[in-house]
Design a protein around this motif. Sequence first.
Motif, mmCIF file in Angstrom:
data_model
loop_
_atom_site.group_PDB
_atom_site.id
_atom_site.type_symbol
_atom_site.label_atom_id
_atom_site.label_comp_id
_atom_site.label_asym_id
_atom_site.label_seq_id
_atom_site.Cartn_x
_atom_site.Cartn_y
_atom_site.Cartn_z
ATOM 1 N N ILE A 192 0.833 -1.144 -0.102
ATOM 2 C CA ILE A 192 0.021 0.012 -0.128
ATOM 3 C C ILE A 192 0.909 1.208 -0.122
ATOM 4 C CG2 ILE A 192 -1.680 1.284 1.161
ATOM 5 C CD1 ILE A 192 -2.771 -1.470 2.094
ATOM 6 N N LEU A 193 1.838 1.256 0.960
ATOM 7 C CA LEU A 193 2.724 2.282 0.885
ATOM 8 C C LEU A 193 3.412 2.812 -0.734
ATOM 9 C CD1 LEU A 193 4.690 4.646 2.205
ATOM 10 C CD2 LEU A 193 6.310 2.928 2.823
ATOM 11 N N LYS A 194 3.787 1.560 -1.245
ATOM 12 C CA LYS A 194 4.285 1.912 -2.752
ATOM 13 C C LYS A 194 3.164 2.014 -3.725
ATOM 14 C CE LYS A 194 7.848 2.069 -5.325
ATOM 15 N NZ LYS A 194 8.779 3.153 -5.011
ATOM 16 N N GLY A 195 1.801 1.957 -3.365
ATOM 17 C CA GLY A 195 1.076 1.841 -4.443
ATOM 18 C C GLY A 195 0.730 0.888 -5.301
ATOM 19 N N ALA A 196 1.110 -0.470 -4.936
ATOM 20 C CA ALA A 196 0.903 -1.649 -5.532
ATOM 21 C C ALA A 196 -0.653 -2.094 -5.469
ATOM 22 C CB ALA A 196 2.030 -2.539 -5.103
ATOM 23 N N THR A 197 -0.747 -3.362 -6.135
ATOM 24 C CA THR A 197 -2.162 -3.889 -5.742
ATOM 25 C C THR A 197 -1.922 -5.127 -5.218
ATOM 26 O OG1 THR A 197 -2.971 -3.263 -8.406
ATOM 27 C CG2 THR A 197 -3.838 -5.272 -7.132
ATOM 28 N N LEU A 198 -3.051 -5.173 -3.983
ATOM 29 C CA LEU A 198 -2.998 -6.349 -3.046
ATOM 30 C C LEU A 198 -4.281 -7.238 -3.503
ATOM 31 C CD1 LEU A 198 -1.298 -6.835 -0.567
ATOM 32 C CD2 LEU A 198 -3.104 -5.869 0.567
ATOM 33 N N VAL A 199 -3.831 -8.339 -3.721
ATOM 34 C CA VAL A 199 -4.787 -9.757 -3.769
ATOM 35 C C VAL A 199 -4.983 -10.296 -2.506
ATOM 36 C CG1 VAL A 199 -5.716 -11.446 -5.217
ATOM 37 C CG2 VAL A 199 -4.197 -9.690 -6.260
ATOM 38 N N LEU A 200 -6.191 -10.058 -1.954
ATOM 39 C CA LEU A 200 -6.550 -10.921 -0.508
ATOM 40 C C LEU A 200 -7.235 -12.257 -0.839
ATOM 41 C CD1 LEU A 200 -7.553 -7.600 1.672
ATOM 42 C CD2 LEU A 200 -5.380 -8.957 1.686
ATOM 43 N N GLU A 201 -7.009 -13.241 0.048
ATOM 44 C CA GLU A 201 -7.736 -14.413 -0.082
ATOM 45 C C GLU A 201 -7.721 -14.720 1.727
ATOM 46 O OE1 GLU A 201 -9.304 -16.075 -1.952
ATOM 47 O OE2 GLU A 201 -8.727 -14.577 -3.561
ATOM 48 N N ARG A 202 -8.736 -15.389 1.741
ATOM 49 C CA ARG A 202 -9.183 -15.609 3.266
ATOM 50 C C ARG A 202 -8.267 -16.676 3.878
ATOM 51 N NH1 ARG A 202 -14.298 -15.131 5.610
ATOM 52 N NH2 ARG A 202 -14.026 -17.300 6.422
ATOM 53 N N ALA A 203 -7.882 -17.637 2.973
ATOM 54 C CA ALA A 203 -7.078 -18.683 3.640
ATOM 55 C C ALA A 203 -6.153 -19.405 2.253
ATOM 56 C CB ALA A 203 -7.618 -19.603 4.203
ATOM 57 N N PHE A 204 -5.214 -20.109 2.460
ATOM 58 C CA PHE A 204 -4.251 -20.840 1.229
ATOM 59 C C PHE A 204 -5.352 -21.840 0.868
ATOM 60 C CE2 PHE A 204 -1.558 -24.326 0.267
ATOM 61 C CZ PHE A 204 -1.042 -23.842 -0.714
#
Length: 507
Positions: A221-233
């Motif tokens: 977030i600090l760098k302004g990248a994209t974060l893909v979130l998943e609940r679990a592996f």
Amino acid sequence: MCVGSIGDWLVKRRLKSPEKTALVVSGRALTYREFADSADGVATLLTELGIVKGDRVAILGNNSAEFLILMFGVLRIGAVLVPVNVRLAVPEISHVLHDSGARVLFHDPEFDTKVRTLELPAVEHVIGLGQGTPGRPGLGRLLVPAPRAADGVAGGDDPAVILYTSGTTGRPKGAVLSHANLTWNSLNCIVDYDITASDVTLLISPLFHAAALGMGALPAILKGATLVLERAFDAPLVLNLIETLGVTMVSGVPTTFQLLAEHPHWADTDLTSLRTITCGGSAVPSRVLDAFEERGLSFSQGYGLTETAPGATSLSATMTRVKQGSVGLPHFFADVRVVDEAGDLVPSGILGEIQIAGPNVFVGYHNLAEASAAVFTADGWFRSGDVGYLDEDGYLFIADRLKDLIISGGENIYPAEIENLLYSMDGVTGAAVVGAQDDRWGEVPVAVLTVRQGTSITLEAVRAHLQTHLARYKLPKAVVVVEELPRTASGKVRKAELRARIAEVVS
């Protein structure tokens, strides 16, 4: 360098990259503008509830856009976030809420029943992350534009997050991390892992844990990248996301990557977008390194603790084989030393306690002045409680936790040394070595293993595999095969629990 509030990060991202995709969750994408607007809405709600700078706000939830929106909304007004491990039992959650003094508790709808059974002496507001139920309000304004909140009122030295340690021994302690701690750790990640705004980071570890929050979400977030979130592996899902979303960065523990390499779709998944793979928790077994190198991929490894926000060292992918078994060099804005019991520096190659210094090292434990003082040396270094050594090039190697040391007949046995060799046995998928009480030797090592389906592992085979590498007193005196090793949220084995479980087996 003046470090301000993390709560202001999204304000600046909204100016610098408003239409850039910030979060991708279950196919839903949020831009940095939407992310920031939603965090403003949370900040406004909290202000209306009377929450002010320094108040604690807890969240009991899995990975979601709402989790991060809440975090930035909380930090926006100078309040302190308390992420609660969703795997804790009700009495443990009650302890965290009571100890932290949280005034507000947000929670996922799936935990509504659990929340109703909690002891909540200080909690004034319980808010669900859905639309709410009768008698139980929901966070309806989440993801809805709201009046802009005032600029963050916290400074760099103010507390931002209280992360409760995994509690492998005794009750969990709340490690207080300041805005500066988390910012400097993010800068360390950006420098040492070459994070760029074009990165797509896949996050599969829980955000209530220091590694996912400090090494994954915040630097991106600090760098302004994209974060893909998943609940679990989930191995097939991870492989699919890498291929379809062009994931460039992914983090995990050795078991994560072993399961990926063993999945039927491993060989035909397009992994060409992957640029950075980081692994923590323990050393990556050679067979996993081999599987990834066959696909042209190498690992960056590292070491850290909740108290160091959490990064302390990193091993670049180019040195993974050259310094195999090492956790690398100190992060750019951190220092590491190894000392003996008297606190004196030891020569390279000699075991001692690992100590860490830097702006990423935590403030202390919440409301535990004596415990906080005990983990700092007179000259301000954090005492990790881990045993290791520095080689002649300054690379750190971990031997074990001081508390996990096995003393057998007066000889010190470091379980990690044995575990690393056990991982090289064919059919072994997980290994932990713990001490069992013994009338003659005081303690003896016992190997607790998980094995691939259809594999048979005997004590004789284990000892035969190890005896050419280890002294006889280090060889396990018993082998226990289990379906699953008990682990903390960070992937570390709960050895206290294992010791209790195997006590009857080897008695």
